[in-house]
Scaffold this active site. Structure first.
Site, PDB file in Angstrom:
ATOM      1  N   LYS A 119      35.963  29.432  38.188  1.00 43.92           N
ATOM      2  CA  LYS A 119      37.205  29.817  37.536  1.00 43.92           C
ATOM      3  C   LYS A 119      38.402  29.652  38.479  1.00 43.92           C
ATOM      4  O   LYS A 119      38.284  29.908  39.673  1.00 43.92           O
ATOM      5  CB  LYS A 119      37.089  31.294  37.130  1.00 43.92           C
ATOM      6  CG  LYS A 119      37.776  31.626  35.832  1.00 43.92           C
ATOM      7  CD  LYS A 119      37.558  33.084  35.478  1.00 43.92           C
ATOM      8  CE  LYS A 119      38.869  33.670  35.015  1.00 43.92           C
ATOM      9  NZ  LYS A 119      38.789  35.051  34.567  1.00 43.92           N
ATOM     10  N   LYS A 126      43.025  33.661  41.891  1.00 46.61           N
ATOM     11  CA  LYS A 126      44.003  34.034  42.915  1.00 46.61           C
ATOM     12  C   LYS A 126      43.342  34.161  44.272  1.00 46.61           C
ATOM     13  O   LYS A 126      43.998  34.062  45.297  1.00 46.61           O
ATOM     14  CB  LYS A 126      44.608  35.404  42.593  1.00 46.61           C
ATOM     15  CG  LYS A 126      45.284  35.488  41.257  1.00 46.61           C
ATOM     16  CD  LYS A 126      45.663  36.933  40.930  1.00 46.61           C
ATOM     17  CE  LYS A 126      46.031  37.037  39.473  1.00 46.61           C
ATOM     18  NZ  LYS A 126      46.617  38.300  39.081  1.00 46.61           N
ATOM     19  N   LYS A 139      32.407  41.803  42.173  1.00 48.22           N
ATOM     20  CA  LYS A 139      33.506  42.178  43.064  1.00 48.22           C
ATOM     21  C   LYS A 139      33.034  43.012  44.235  1.00 48.22           C
ATOM     22  O   LYS A 139      33.577  42.925  45.330  1.00 48.22           O
ATOM     23  CB  LYS A 139      34.582  42.947  42.292  1.00 48.22           C
ATOM     24  CG  LYS A 139      35.455  42.060  41.426  1.00 48.22           C
ATOM     25  CD  LYS A 139      36.750  42.771  41.083  1.00 48.22           C
ATOM     26  CE  LYS A 139      37.638  41.911  40.198  1.00 48.22           C
ATOM     27  NZ  LYS A 139      38.841  42.635  39.791  1.00 48.22           N
TER      28      LYS A 139
END
Ligand code: TRP
Length: 333
Positions: A195, A198, A112
């Site tokens: 994956k 969002k 991240k």
């Protein structure tokens, strides 16, 4: 005593991966465990920038999805994290228990934070400590999570153990992960090796919980495939992540195991299977999305559920936090 705790972040549109990987499993757990706490983790969300208006909307959307999917608001506790002070408070204490070296090993932070680690928020680095606090503020014992959260749960166990050791107590339980089988990992419709997320820039990559029947059919029809027919055994998924993903989703939605899906659909063309998959998806998701839309028009109701949930959660966490204060050596009010 067995107590479930799990959380979902209110960041952006909820999608099929959140439903199949998390919320749907929670509905089943309600029957088997005495206490279940399901939390919309807004404190975790702000470890990366969130627009305040959007954050409020997403928090209500996640709560609506839980209710629409069948979480019983009487039996289980649905609430948002920031309404219960124990989370942030215990997270601080855990900031002082966990070691820098432990957090430096967290792969999710590395992913991240990306290249510019210096510019990541301190909160993003300490994210796993807050997650440990979420669970342990209630002495949660069982935590249903996707594969990608296993490392964070290991850390929660380490923190609980170090706390117990440091203070010479047998206080926090050892948390058990509950990892679910088929399709806990729903992959992108545009790339079967990534994956479903969002944050993927392509809306075509995911089915969201607000998509109507048309949108679902269109996205499934356009989903990436390869030129061959569907495999007739699990070995046939080798090098064919899209086939594995679509058949996995079918299995999860239909409640069948993958072997059964392979038996029924193996050898079919993708075009035919996609039709079957879209029909199944619409059939299973429509009742939930319809109910979510109805709830979206009644934010007062959702806010009421979250408020009552937070009251119940506070009542569970307060005596535990009072003991934590005693153990650490804080004077109590
Ligand atoms: N980190 C989890 C995720 O992104 C969400 C989460 C926060 C969570 N706190 C939790 C999950 C506690 C389980 C238990 O998916």
């Amino acid at each position: 005593m067995r107590r479930i705790f799990s959380g979902v972040q209110p960041t952006g549109n909820l999608h099929l991966g959140n439903y199949l990987g998390a919320i749907r499993n929670w509905v089943h757990l309600q029957q088997d465990y005495e206490d279940c706490l399901f939390c919309v983790v807004d404190l975790h969300a702000i470890t990366v920038w969130q627009d305040p208006t959007q954050l409020r909307a997403s928090t209500r959307e996640v709560a609506a999805a839980m209710i629409a999917a069948g979480i019983d608001t009487e039996k289980s506790i649905i609430f948002n994290q920031s309404q219960v002070p124990a989370h942030a408070e215990l997270a601080w204490i855990f900031n002082c228990v966990a070691r820098m070296g432990w957090l430096n090993r967290m792969t999710q932070f590395k992913e991240k934070a990306g290249k510019n680690k210096e510019n990541a928020s301190v909160g993003l680095f300490a994210y796993p400590n807050l997650m440990a606090a979420d669970i342990l503020a209630y002495k949660g014992t069982h935590v249903p999570v996707g594969d990608d959260q296993k490392q964070h749960l290991e850390l929660a166990r380490d923190i609980a153990q170090k706390f117990n050791n440091d203070f010479g107590v047998d206080f926090f339980p050892v948390v058990e992960p509950l990892i679910f089988g088929e399709a806990t990992r729903v992959m992108s419709l545009r790339d079967g090796s990534k994956k479903m997320s969002k944050s993927d820039p392509s809306d075509q990559s995911r089915i969201t919980m607000t998509d109507d029947a048309d949108a679902i059919a269109k996205k499934v029809r356009k989903a990436k495939t390869d030129p061959d027919a569907l495999p007739t055994s699990k070995d046939g998924f080798e090098g064919r992540p899209e086939a594995a993903n679509l058949m996995g989703i079918y299995a999860a939605l239909s409640g069948q195991d993958l072997a059964q899906v392979i038996q029924d659909h193996g050898g079919h063309q993708f075009s035919q299977f996609k039709q079957d998959l879209a029909d199944l998806m619409v059939d299973k998701l429509q009742p939930i999305t319809t109910e979510m839309r109805r709830l979206a028009d009644d934010p007062g109701y959702i806010d009421g559920v979250l408020k009552r949930g937070a009251e119940k959660a506070r009542a569970l966490s307060e005596p535990i936090m009072a003991e934590v204060h005693d153990i650490v050596g804080f004077l109590r009010p």
